[in-house]
Design a protein around this motif. Sequence first.
Motif, mmCIF file in Angstrom:
data_model
loop_
_atom_site.group_PDB
_atom_site.id
_atom_site.type_symbol
_atom_site.label_atom_id
_atom_site.label_comp_id
_atom_site.label_asym_id
_atom_site.label_seq_id
_atom_site.Cartn_x
_atom_site.Cartn_y
_atom_site.Cartn_z
ATOM 1 N N ALA A 275 8.557 -1.854 -10.082
ATOM 2 C CA ALA A 275 8.009 -1.998 -8.735
ATOM 3 C C ALA A 275 7.156 -0.792 -8.362
ATOM 4 O O ALA A 275 6.088 -0.924 -7.744
ATOM 5 C CB ALA A 275 9.147 -2.175 -7.731
ATOM 6 N N VAL B 85 7.228 -8.967 -4.376
ATOM 7 C CA VAL B 85 7.998 -8.765 -5.605
ATOM 8 C C VAL B 85 8.815 -7.484 -5.516
ATOM 9 O O VAL B 85 10.002 -7.446 -5.851
ATOM 10 C CB VAL B 85 7.063 -8.734 -6.829
ATOM 11 N N CYS B 86 8.183 -6.419 -5.049
ATOM 12 C CA CYS B 86 8.884 -5.135 -4.930
ATOM 13 C C CYS B 86 10.029 -5.225 -3.928
ATOM 14 O O CYS B 86 11.124 -4.709 -4.167
ATOM 15 C CB CYS B 86 7.907 -4.034 -4.510
ATOM 16 N N VAL C 101 2.440 -8.508 -4.700
ATOM 17 C CA VAL C 101 3.113 -7.348 -5.290
ATOM 18 C C VAL C 101 4.145 -6.779 -4.333
ATOM 19 O O VAL C 101 5.261 -6.406 -4.725
ATOM 20 C CB VAL C 101 2.070 -6.278 -5.686
ATOM 21 N N GLN C 102 3.811 -6.707 -3.054
ATOM 22 C CA GLN C 102 4.758 -6.187 -2.073
ATOM 23 C C GLN C 102 6.010 -7.056 -1.992
ATOM 24 O O GLN C 102 7.131 -6.533 -1.910
ATOM 25 C CB GLN C 102 4.086 -6.099 -0.700
ATOM 26 N N LEU D 94 3.878 -1.103 -10.285
ATOM 27 C CA LEU D 94 3.046 -2.137 -9.682
ATOM 28 C C LEU D 94 2.401 -1.640 -8.396
ATOM 29 O O LEU D 94 1.225 -1.919 -8.131
ATOM 30 C CB LEU D 94 3.887 -3.386 -9.391
ATOM 31 N N GLY D 95 3.161 -0.911 -7.601
ATOM 32 C CA GLY D 95 2.603 -0.341 -6.375
ATOM 33 C C GLY D 95 1.486 0.639 -6.661
ATOM 34 O O GLY D 95 0.435 0.620 -5.993
ATOM 35 N N THR E 282 -1.567 -1.291 -7.918
ATOM 36 C CA THR E 282 -2.206 -1.980 -6.806
ATOM 37 C C THR E 282 -3.010 -1.017 -5.946
ATOM 38 O O THR E 282 -4.145 -1.298 -5.530
ATOM 39 C CB THR E 282 -1.145 -2.682 -5.947
ATOM 40 N N THR F 120 -2.212 -8.057 -3.203
ATOM 41 C CA THR F 120 -1.422 -6.974 -2.615
ATOM 42 C C THR F 120 -0.148 -7.510 -1.966
ATOM 43 O O THR F 120 0.934 -6.944 -2.139
ATOM 44 C CB THR F 120 -2.255 -6.220 -1.567
#
Length: 349
Positions: free
Chosen positions: A236, A283-284, A280-281, A239-240, A243, A277
């Motif tokens: 995570a 998922v995190c 991804v948020q 990924l952040g 991104t 974006t």
Amino acid sequence: MSAADSPLLSVVVPMYNEEEVIPLFIERLRPVLDTLGDSYEVLTVDDGSVDATPQLLLGLRRVWPQVRVIRLRRNSGHQAALTAGLHSARGAYVVSIDADLQDPPEKILEMLTLARARNLDIVYGVRTDRSTDTFFKRITAGLYYTVMRRCAGRAVSPNAGDFRLLSRATVDVLKTLPEHQPVYRLLVPWMGFPSGEVTYAREQRAAGRTKYPLSKMIRLALDSVTNFSASPLRLATWLGMLTFAGCLALACFSVARHLLGFTVPGWTSLFLVVLFTGGVQLVCLGLLGEYVGRIHSALQRRPAYFIAYDTADPAGASTPTVPRLPTQPDAAARNSTAAMAAPAKDGPR
């Protein structure tokens, strides 16, 4: 029971709705254990079955005194039933095996011989041939073990499941660990105790249907990853960062085109950036929520299982009464129990 009265070997068998396979399993297991030449117990853990499994197990005790039955009050899952069996086993060595006969009971004596000869605490049953499994099962199993070896370490055998032998010292250590949702195929290798392997070809399920559908396999994989690694949280984070880097590059690109006098087309690029974006948020946040949920569950300290009865418990020495299923006539039940409980050839016990 004193240490002097404890059996040499305990065989722990978690069961859930296995009425069809029990006679076949007993037919192969009993001759193996009767040739042991020492004391043993067969600890069957009925994981809240709703078929004739508990009746068959209680009937079996009448002709096979070494059988011990633990019944859980509700279906708690394979790993919870295995935990109940391991925590209740009394043998100097403990073997865990499923009743579906995909793992051959004949290998138990080979495991015990290897452990005693080389003074091993753990002997794994390792599958060298999985051709009886479906293509999908082989692919997903290979992927699972690849991921687990990267997360939990190379000590995890790529083809070892829950068919294994443990010494009394290993079982005692497992009982002290504060695992709320143990995954033994990862927890046991993590201990690093002296170990060996016994290989075999995986067989087809002897009867009945699998109790491990895709949903439970996914749950096991999720439990395995979150119990033994913080890699999803690190994923995570990465990924952040990726991104953020991508958004920063797009911002620089947009500013540069504006300074050069170009009009930036907005809808498509803006929509894709916002969608990516946001995904991804989410998922995190989902990964964080999974870990927080497990922390919350561990802090509650709720038992993973509840024991309805244990036939070896002195407080409940009388044979438990299990209501017959309304769908099974008395005569059919007696015939099924008699056919299953026919004793094997006499031999040393």
